[in-house]
Design a protein around this motif. Structure first.
Motif, PDB file in Angstrom:
ATOM      1  N   GLU A   1      65.950  -3.523 -11.498  1.00 60.03           N
ATOM      2  CA  GLU A   1      65.777  -4.377 -12.415  1.00 60.03           C
ATOM      3  C   GLU A   1      67.441  -4.799 -13.279  1.00 60.03           C
ATOM      4  O   GLU A   1      67.461  -5.930 -13.726  1.00 60.03           O
ATOM      5  CB  GLU A   1      65.079  -3.739 -13.670  1.00 60.03           C
ATOM      6  CG  GLU A   1      63.367  -3.430 -13.277  1.00 60.03           C
ATOM      7  CD  GLU A   1      63.243  -2.449 -12.344  1.00 60.03           C
ATOM      8  OE1 GLU A   1      62.340  -2.540 -11.511  1.00 60.03           O
ATOM      9  OE2 GLU A   1      64.188  -1.479 -12.288  1.00 60.03           O
TER      10      GLU A   1
ATOM     11  N   THR B   1      68.991  -7.250 -10.867  1.00 58.27           N
ATOM     12  CA  THR B   1      68.366  -8.437 -10.947  1.00 58.27           C
ATOM     13  C   THR B   1      69.075  -9.247 -12.494  1.00 58.27           C
ATOM     14  O   THR B   1      69.412 -10.499 -12.472  1.00 58.27           O
ATOM     15  CB  THR B   1      66.776  -8.501 -11.141  1.00 58.27           C
ATOM     16  OG1 THR B   1      66.281  -7.806 -10.193  1.00 58.27           O
ATOM     17  CG2 THR B   1      66.260 -10.010 -11.214  1.00 58.27           C
TER      18      THR B   1
ATOM     19  N   GLN C   1      65.461 -11.201  -6.420  1.00 57.01           N
ATOM     20  CA  GLN C   1      65.019 -10.022  -6.808  1.00 57.01           C
ATOM     21  C   GLN C   1      64.912  -9.418  -5.172  1.00 57.01           C
ATOM     22  O   GLN C   1      64.990  -7.902  -5.230  1.00 57.01           O
ATOM     23  CB  GLN C   1      63.324 -10.185  -7.059  1.00 57.01           C
ATOM     24  CG  GLN C   1      63.494 -10.573  -8.317  1.00 57.01           C
ATOM     25  CD  GLN C   1      62.062 -10.529  -9.210  1.00 57.01           C
ATOM     26  OE1 GLN C   1      61.022 -10.480  -8.553  1.00 57.01           O
ATOM     27  NE2 GLN C   1      61.810 -11.065 -10.420  1.00 57.01           N
TER      28      GLN C   1
ATOM     29  N   ARG D   1      66.810  -5.571  -4.792  1.00 56.87           N
ATOM     30  CA  ARG D   1      65.937  -4.306  -4.300  1.00 56.87           C
ATOM     31  C   ARG D   1      66.570  -4.014  -3.261  1.00 56.87           C
ATOM     32  O   ARG D   1      66.548  -2.404  -2.932  1.00 56.87           O
ATOM     33  CB  ARG D   1      64.488  -5.123  -3.797  1.00 56.87           C
ATOM     34  CG  ARG D   1      63.572  -3.890  -3.365  1.00 56.87           C
ATOM     35  CD  ARG D   1      61.980  -4.370  -3.449  1.00 56.87           C
ATOM     36  NE  ARG D   1      62.017  -5.260  -2.037  1.00 56.87           N
ATOM     37  CZ  ARG D   1      61.570  -6.388  -1.938  1.00 56.87           C
ATOM     38  NH1 ARG D   1      61.264  -7.036  -3.177  1.00 56.87           N
ATOM     39  NH2 ARG D   1      61.500  -7.003  -1.021  1.00 56.87           N
TER      40      ARG D   1
END
Length: 266
Positions: A196, A199, A221, A225
């Motif tokens: 998060e 991002t 994203q 990840r």
């Protein structure tokens, strides 16, 4: 179009690992650093802080940001920032520091003695920042011990901040300092960035460029990840996105060079 060309340039520029105005996901660490400097440098209380964390977790960026923000407050003290990676050997830290403080160049034991004399004499507080502190590990750890013992000297005016990748450098190399609780450096750890946070970092950077986004949200994203699973290194995430933009740019350039032939022949 020229517009597209400059758009890619702008996107690549914001994806460089520069120090941003505000560090996403590092509010806690920034607050601790600021508090430490105010308490020790402004409060004239010698002490040391050991900052650990893997590469790309924002240690140097955060400290640079805090030093910039507190520039006026710290104006009355002396700040010396050394990157230990640039030193020839662990012992080179002493002549490098003497040079920054404007002390005459001495050798051997004399050198350390003249620095100790300077740091315990009357005068403004001295803030010494040592980045890549791991480079100062030496046989017997005499260099690290000397540096971390300086703030403990009677009437010392040194505040030491060391940044390193290793979490346990102080436990491993400075076990003797732990003997007196006062001698122990304060510890601050920077954990790897989460998916998060990465991002958010990428979105905030790309949000600085006007117009339609060059990289879509799903791609960001996916990148966040993958990077968070491996290292949580923000520089790596910025790098991956910058390379992706370069590939798109080359592709677009290729298309504009291949103009259709007159007469409809492709």
């Amino acid at each position: 179009t020229p517009r597209a060309g400059t758009c890619y340039q702008q996107v690549k520029q914001v994806l460089h690992a520069a120090v941003p105005d505000r560090l996403q996901g590092r509010e806690r660490e920034t607050g601790i650093l600021r508090q430490f400097l105010r308490e020790h440098v402004l409060g004239r209380r010698p002490g040391s802080l050991y900052v650990s964390g893997a590469p790309g977790t924002g240690k140097t960026a955060c400290l640079s940001r805090v030093l910039l923000d507190c520039k006026d407050e710290l104006a009355r003290s002396r700040t010396v920032v050394l990157n230990c990676m640039a030193l020839g050997s662990p012992h080179s830290v002493f002549p490098a520091l003497a040079q920054h403080l404007g002390l005459p160049v001495a050798t051997g034991r004399e050198r350390i003695w003249s620095l100790e004399k300077y740091l315990t004499a009357h005068g403004p507080m001295v803030l010494l920042v040592l980045d890549e502190l791991d480079q100062l590990e030496s046989k017997g750890q005499d260099v690290l011990y000397t540096l971390f013992e300086w703030p403990q000297l009677p009437s010392s005016r040194l505040v030491l901040v060391g940044l390193a990748n290793a979490l346990d450098l102080t436990d491993r190399s400075l076990a003797r300092l732990g003997a007196q609780p006062a001698g122990r450096p304060q510890l601050l750890h920077f954990p790897p960035y989460t998916k998060e946070q990465l991002t958010h970092i990428l979105q905030e950077r790309l949000g600085q460029v006007a117009g339609d986004p060059v990289l879509d949200s799903a791609a960001l994203q996916f990148c966040a990840r993958k990077v968070s699973a491996v290292s949580g290194d923000a520089r790596k995430a910025l790098d991956v996105c910058r390379r992706a933009v370069e590939m798109v740019e080359l592709e677009v350039r290729g298309q504009t060079l291949l103009k259709p032939l007159p007469g409809g022949e492709s």
